[in-house]
Design a protein around this motif. Structure first.
Motif, short mmCIF file in Angstrom:
data_model
loop_
_atom_site.label_atom_id
_atom_site.label_comp_id
_atom_site.label_asym_id
_atom_site.label_seq_id
_atom_site.Cartn_x
_atom_site.Cartn_y
_atom_site.Cartn_z
N GLY A 123 -22.19 89.10 -34.74
CA GLY A 123 -21.27 89.54 -33.87
C GLY A 123 -20.27 88.34 -34.05
O GLY A 123 -19.00 88.63 -33.52
N LEU A 124 -20.33 87.36 -34.63
CA LEU A 124 -19.53 86.28 -34.78
C LEU A 124 -18.50 86.46 -36.34
O LEU A 124 -17.55 85.71 -36.27
CB LEU A 124 -20.20 84.68 -35.05
CG LEU A 124 -20.95 84.46 -33.77
CD1 LEU A 124 -21.50 83.12 -33.68
CD2 LEU A 124 -19.83 84.40 -32.58
N LEU A 125 -19.11 87.27 -37.11
CA LEU A 125 -18.24 87.61 -38.33
C LEU A 125 -16.99 88.16 -38.05
O LEU A 125 -16.83 88.95 -37.12
CB LEU A 125 -18.84 88.68 -39.28
CG LEU A 125 -20.43 88.07 -39.94
CD1 LEU A 125 -20.91 89.04 -41.04
CD2 LEU A 125 -20.10 86.62 -40.61
N ASP A 126 -16.00 87.67 -38.95
CA ASP A 126 -14.59 88.31 -38.67
C ASP A 126 -14.65 89.80 -39.74
O ASP A 126 -14.63 89.62 -40.99
CB ASP A 126 -13.52 87.34 -39.51
CG ASP A 126 -12.06 87.91 -39.61
OD1 ASP A 126 -11.87 88.84 -38.85
OD2 ASP A 126 -11.42 87.29 -39.87
N MET A 127 -14.60 90.73 -38.73
CA MET A 127 -14.52 91.99 -39.78
C MET A 127 -13.16 92.85 -39.75
O MET A 127 -13.20 94.03 -39.77
CB MET A 127 -15.74 92.87 -38.95
CG MET A 127 -17.01 92.23 -39.12
SD MET A 127 -17.77 92.32 -40.68
CE MET A 127 -18.01 93.96 -41.19
N SER A 128 -12.16 91.98 -39.17
CA SER A 128 -10.91 92.64 -39.05
C SER A 128 -10.65 93.14 -40.30
O SER A 128 -9.38 94.25 -40.15
CB SER A 128 -9.67 91.41 -38.68
OG SER A 128 -9.74 90.72 -39.51
N ASP A 129 -10.71 92.94 -41.37
CA ASP A 129 -10.37 93.66 -42.68
C ASP A 129 -10.77 95.14 -42.53
O ASP A 129 -9.93 95.91 -43.23
CB ASP A 129 -10.77 93.03 -43.89
CG ASP A 129 -12.15 92.89 -44.21
OD1 ASP A 129 -12.77 92.49 -43.11
OD2 ASP A 129 -12.65 93.07 -44.92
N LEU A 130 -11.87 95.35 -42.20
CA LEU A 130 -12.65 96.79 -42.36
C LEU A 130 -11.91 97.45 -40.92
O LEU A 130 -11.88 98.78 -40.90
CB LEU A 130 -14.12 96.58 -42.15
CG LEU A 130 -14.82 95.93 -43.54
CD1 LEU A 130 -16.29 95.96 -43.25
CD2 LEU A 130 -14.09 96.53 -44.68
N LYS A 131 -11.90 96.83 -40.01
CA LYS A 131 -11.18 97.47 -38.73
C LYS A 131 -9.79 97.92 -38.89
O LYS A 131 -9.74 98.90 -38.36
CB LYS A 131 -11.28 96.63 -37.39
CG LYS A 131 -12.75 96.30 -36.84
CD LYS A 131 -12.71 95.32 -35.79
CE LYS A 131 -14.01 95.07 -35.14
NZ LYS A 131 -14.07 94.05 -34.16
N ALA A 132 -9.17 97.38 -39.70
CA ALA A 132 -7.72 97.92 -39.99
C ALA A 132 -7.74 98.90 -40.90
O ALA A 132 -6.62 99.72 -41.34
CB ALA A 132 -7.08 96.57 -40.59
N GLU A 133 -8.94 99.29 -41.74
CA GLU A 133 -9.11 100.50 -42.41
C GLU A 133 -9.20 102.05 -41.84
O GLU A 133 -10.14 101.93 -41.22
CB GLU A 133 -9.94 100.59 -43.59
CG GLU A 133 -9.52 99.49 -44.63
CD GLU A 133 -10.27 99.60 -46.05
OE1 GLU A 133 -10.24 100.96 -46.60
OE2 GLU A 133 -10.24 98.59 -46.98
N LYS A 134 -8.28 102.56 -41.68
CA LYS A 134 -8.37 103.92 -40.82
C LYS A 134 -9.45 104.92 -41.31
O LYS A 134 -10.08 105.59 -40.56
CB LYS A 134 -7.17 104.69 -40.64
CG LYS A 134 -5.94 103.89 -40.15
CD LYS A 134 -4.85 104.70 -39.84
CE LYS A 134 -3.53 103.91 -39.03
NZ LYS A 134 -2.35 104.55 -38.72
#
Length: 474
Positions: free
Chosen positions: A196-207
């Motif tokens: 839960g603490l990992l930065d997953m913003s790169d994958l969340k940004a992929e539609k």
């Protein structure tokens, strides 16, 4: 490597430098360049550090967390494997096209994991254009090992906190647990916390990934079970029973177990030529089935290398696939670790199997290369695969020569081909040497070096920065 089923969701060119004694000024320059190369490898993928091992994290002292069984997962996994075992009995009665179709589905599924969820999205080792990303996301749905977002999150946690209770498939809990048992129990508290603490913003940004995540269940039903069953049944008249149990259930079970072997076998059995202090191992046989994922000691040290191996295409179909995609422009920005950084790590933390040849491939050769100037020879051993060039950056000297000997305990070299190139890739001369008798093949360099210097008008004190010598194992 993560695989599916019900667990709680978590909140969202090889170059070796071998030298003869030079002036103090040139020695200092060499050390600066060496330090720069080692520094640059750390910045090979500056945009993402979530999969880099965190050695500061340690398990709390005390007993391991209690396991809570998920009986629904246990029952479904048991039924799948019973169906796969029945499918084995049906294999002899299948049509040849069904065998071929099941194999193609297997390769397609594995690529969805290896080239897709693993190397592209978990580690960001290369970039892919939309057609390739679409291909890999469809293949990933056929593999049915959780959607890419969840797979990548669990895999990054595995790398960052490997062999701890925060590792989803901690190999220190035994073979069965890291192979399949971790899927039959609820996630450990530390896994949920760290994930839960990992930065997953790169994958969340992929539609595309978010679309797959939203419609994952119907995509899996279609790609993993319906399509593999209907194609042989409809297209060449295979029986429904053979289509379902062989092309769907058996193929899916094999894909799962091959993937799980990377978590279990590649963490328990094999050599550790790059770092003897971690559990990841080199296992060539596993790489054959997992299409290149068996070089696990290397991969855990250099997770940002798109090849997941030092040896590129050898036992590594996934790297071949990515290179083919790069050749037609669908993959780009392929990240590769410099040879100098690999050798430095081997020297610092390896278990010695790299130098002995144990960590190398069958039919490879240990070529012992040295450069002599006066009475101060410098020696280096390298693994050279068949038809592979061994690249050596040369420090030029009037008396310099290079000698290559075959290792008596490894594959015999029958001949060599040498060529001198500049570091831009321009070939400056080539010579083939057949070893008709004896074990020595002496390659004099003086004539090549002098011709190269005359051709490019390079002062000999600068030649070390311009030339490379290559020996090819034929």
């Amino acid at each position: 490597m993560p695989v599916p089923l019900l667990q709680e969701k978590i909140s969202d060119s090889s170059t070796t430098t071998i030298m003869t004694p030079l002036s103090t000024d040139l020695q200092n320059k060499r050390e600066k360049l060496k330090d720069l190369a080692l520094h640059l490898v750390e910045d090979i993928r500056p945009e993402m550090k979530e999969d880099i091992h965190d050695p500061s994290y340690q398990d709390e002292v005390g007993p391991a967390p209690k396991l809570e069984y998920v009986w629904r997962n246990i029952i479904l996994m048991a039924l799948l494997h019973l169906g796969a075992l029945y499918g084995i009995t049906l294999v002899p009665g299948c049509k040849a096209y069904t065998w071929l179709w099941a194999f193609l589905c297997y390769v397609f599924s594995i690529l969805g994991i290896t080239a897709g969820a693993h190397r592209l999205w978990s580690h960001r080792t290369y970039k892919a254009r939309l057609p390739l990303r679409l291909f890999l996301i469809i293949a990933n749905s056929m593999a049915f090992q959780n959607d890419v977002y969840e797979w990548a999150r669990d895999h990054r946690v595995h790398h960052k906190f490997t062999e701890t209770h925060a590792d989803p498939h901690n190999s220190r809990r035994g073979f069965f647990f890291c192979h399949v048992g971790w899927l039959l129990v609820r996630k450990q508290p530390a896994v949920k916390e760290k994930g839960g603490l990992l930065d997953m913003s790169d994958l969340k940004a992929e539609k595309l990934l978010m679309f797959q995540r939203r419609y994952y269940s119907p995509s899996v039903l279609l790609m993993c079970f319906i399509l593999p069953t209907l194609v042989p049944w409809y297209c060449w008249g295979e029986t429904f029973q053979h289509s379902l149990y062989v092309a769907a259930f058996l193929r899916y079970a094999v894909v799962l177990n091959v993937t799980w072997l990377v978590n279990s076998v590649a963490h328990l059995y094999g050599y550790r030529p790059y770092d003897k202090n971690i559990e990841g191992r080199e296992n060539v046989l596993l790489s054959l089935g997992a299409l290149g994922e068996g070089f696990h000691n290397y991969h855990h040290i250099f997770p940002y290398d798109y090849s997941a191996s030092e040896y590129r295409w050898s036992f590594n179909f996934t790297t071949f696939f990515i290179d083919c995609m790069a050749a037609i422009g669908l993959a780009y920005d392929l990240k590769k670790v410099p040879k100098a950084s690999i050798l430095a790590r081997i020297k610092r933390t390896g278990d010695g199997s790299y130098e002995s040849g144990c960590g190398a491939f069958p039919n490879s050769s240990i070529i012992r290369v040295w450069i002599c100037a006066g009475e101060t020879p410098m020696q280096k051993e390298e693994t050279c695969l068949p038809s592979q060039y061994l690249h050596i950056t040369m420090w030029w000297n009037e008396e310099a020569h290079c000698q290559a000997l075959r290792n008596q305990h490894v594959h015999t070299l029958s001949s060599y081909k040498s060529r001198l190139i500049d570091l831009g890739g321009q070939e400056l001369g080539e010579e083939r040497l057949d070893r008709s008798a004896g074990m020595n093949a002496v390659v004099p360099l003086n004539c090549h070096m002098k011709k190269a210097m005359e051709k490019q008008s390079i002062p000999k004190e600068q030649l070390w920065a311009k030339m490379a010598f290559q020996i090819q194992n034929l």
